[in-house]
Write a protein that holds these residues in place. Sequence first.
Motif, PDB file in Angstrom:
ATOM      1  N   ASN A   1      44.766  39.903  33.345  1.00 22.94           N
ATOM      2  CA  ASN A   1      45.370  38.779  32.555  1.00 22.94           C
ATOM      3  C   ASN A   1      46.204  37.809  33.564  1.00 22.94           C
ATOM      4  O   ASN A   1      46.577  36.664  33.043  1.00 22.94           O
ATOM      5  N   TRP A   2      46.644  38.321  34.519  1.00 27.24           N
ATOM      6  CA  TRP A   2      47.386  37.327  35.667  1.00 27.24           C
ATOM      7  C   TRP A   2      46.444  36.874  36.836  1.00 27.24           C
ATOM      8  O   TRP A   2      45.948  37.581  37.573  1.00 27.24           O
ATOM      9  N   ARG A   3      46.250  35.673  36.863  1.00 24.19           N
ATOM     10  CA  ARG A   3      45.355  35.037  37.786  1.00 24.19           C
ATOM     11  C   ARG A   3      46.430  34.604  38.894  1.00 24.19           C
ATOM     12  O   ARG A   3      47.285  34.497  39.101  1.00 24.19           O
ATOM     13  N   GLY A   4      45.442  34.416  40.289  1.00 24.15           N
ATOM     14  CA  GLY A   4      46.201  34.287  41.292  1.00 24.15           C
ATOM     15  C   GLY A   4      45.471  35.135  42.553  1.00 24.15           C
ATOM     16  O   GLY A   4      44.309  35.558  42.407  1.00 24.15           O
ATOM     17  N   ASN A   5      46.043  34.992  43.731  1.00 28.62           N
ATOM     18  CA  ASN A   5      45.745  35.987  44.772  1.00 28.62           C
ATOM     19  C   ASN A   5      45.647  37.267  44.288  1.00 28.62           C
ATOM     20  O   ASN A   5      46.334  37.956  43.836  1.00 28.62           O
ATOM     21  N   LEU A   6      44.234  37.852  44.672  1.00 25.31           N
ATOM     22  CA  LEU A   6      43.931  39.339  44.021  1.00 25.31           C
ATOM     23  C   LEU A   6      44.797  40.227  44.893  1.00 25.31           C
ATOM     24  O   LEU A   6      45.151  41.242  44.112  1.00 25.31           O
ATOM     25  N   ALA A   7      44.991  40.085  45.934  1.00 28.34           N
ATOM     26  CA  ALA A   7      45.648  41.041  46.892  1.00 28.34           C
ATOM     27  C   ALA A   7      47.263  41.108  46.346  1.00 28.34           C
ATOM     28  O   ALA A   7      47.752  42.132  45.981  1.00 28.34           O
ATOM     29  N   VAL A   8      47.522  39.903  46.060  1.00 29.73           N
ATOM     30  CA  VAL A   8      49.040  39.768  45.448  1.00 29.73           C
ATOM     31  C   VAL A   8      49.231  40.347  44.044  1.00 29.73           C
ATOM     32  O   VAL A   8      50.137  41.114  43.962  1.00 29.73           O
ATOM     33  N   VAL A   9      48.443  39.931  43.130  1.00 29.66           N
ATOM     34  CA  VAL A   9      48.418  40.248  41.719  1.00 29.66           C
ATOM     35  C   VAL A   9      48.305  41.807  41.811  1.00 29.66           C
ATOM     36  O   VAL A   9      48.750  42.583  41.019  1.00 29.66           O
ATOM     37  N   SER A  10      47.373  42.458  42.448  1.00 36.77           N
ATOM     38  CA  SER A  10      47.054  43.990  42.382  1.00 36.77           C
ATOM     39  C   SER A  10      48.041  44.730  43.051  1.00 36.77           C
ATOM     40  O   SER A  10      48.664  45.645  42.460  1.00 36.77           O
ATOM     41  N   ALA A  11      48.984  44.254  44.072  1.00 36.05           N
ATOM     42  CA  ALA A  11      49.713  45.056  44.434  1.00 36.05           C
ATOM     43  C   ALA A  11      51.179  44.876  43.415  1.00 36.05           C
ATOM     44  O   ALA A  11      51.792  45.805  43.300  1.00 36.05           O
ATOM     45  N   VAL A  12      51.249  43.593  42.988  1.00 38.79           N
ATOM     46  CA  VAL A  12      52.399  43.298  42.137  1.00 38.79           C
ATOM     47  C   VAL A  12      52.163  44.402  40.902  1.00 38.79           C
ATOM     48  O   VAL A  12      53.013  45.024  40.160  1.00 38.79           O
ATOM     49  N   ALA A  13      50.834  44.238  40.103  1.00 38.53           N
ATOM     50  CA  ALA A  13      50.437  45.096  39.122  1.00 38.53           C
ATOM     51  C   ALA A  13      50.819  46.377  39.324  1.00 38.53           C
ATOM     52  O   ALA A  13      51.121  47.435  38.517  1.00 38.53           O
ATOM     53  N   SER A  14      50.303  46.980  40.743  1.00 38.14           N
ATOM     54  CA  SER A  14      50.514  48.316  41.006  1.00 38.14           C
ATOM     55  C   SER A  14      52.074  48.919  41.188  1.00 38.14           C
ATOM     56  O   SER A  14      52.360  49.852  40.708  1.00 38.14           O
ATOM     57  N   VAL A  15      52.778  47.813  41.372  1.00 35.29           N
ATOM     58  CA  VAL A  15      54.399  48.125  41.656  1.00 35.29           C
ATOM     59  C   VAL A  15      54.802  48.475  40.020  1.00 35.29           C
ATOM     60  O   VAL A  15      55.374  49.271  39.524  1.00 35.29           O
TER      61      VAL A  15
END
Length: 180
Positions: free
Chosen positions: A103-117
């Motif tokens: 659901n959160w668009r943007g740079n996939l690396a950043v989104v995935s890292a933040v989602a993982s946190v």
Amino acid sequence: MERNLALVAMFAALIAALGLIPKLTLGFGVPITAQTMGVMLCGTVLGARRGALAVLLFLALVALGLPLLAGGRGGLGVFATPSVGFLVGWPVAAFVTGLIVQNWRGNLAVVSAVASVLGGIVVLYGFGVVGMAFMLDKTLAEAALLVTAFIPGDVLKAVLAGGITSGLAKARPNSILSRG
């Protein structure tokens, strides 16, 4: 359908494979393992529903007695240890991580890292603290203080999950089902 089933099984196997990396057990009985990164990757790559299903499949195999947890642990007895909160929280962590990436668009690396946190650390620690407090007969505050030992390694795993997800998206764009 068949592709989804194969991916769920493959990511359950990934979590098991990450269990082969030697664990480091802390003094209060909860090990540091690479398997939490597998849980994060289930969410970032497969998405909420499939990611949670992969973790549930893995936990079902552990409950059946397969020694898939780090250190060769398995069976129902692992659900009566100070790690129980973390194990119970794994599917929820994968689900939340996947939901954020979906659901959160943007740079996939950043989104995935933040989602993982958020999913793989914050949500997971909520379950872990409750489980530790119950199993170790500690207060929630005492158990929360104990889990601070995991923070540096888990942040590193979250960053790695973001990088791996982004790299996989560049190599095989259709393989990131969380963005499908």
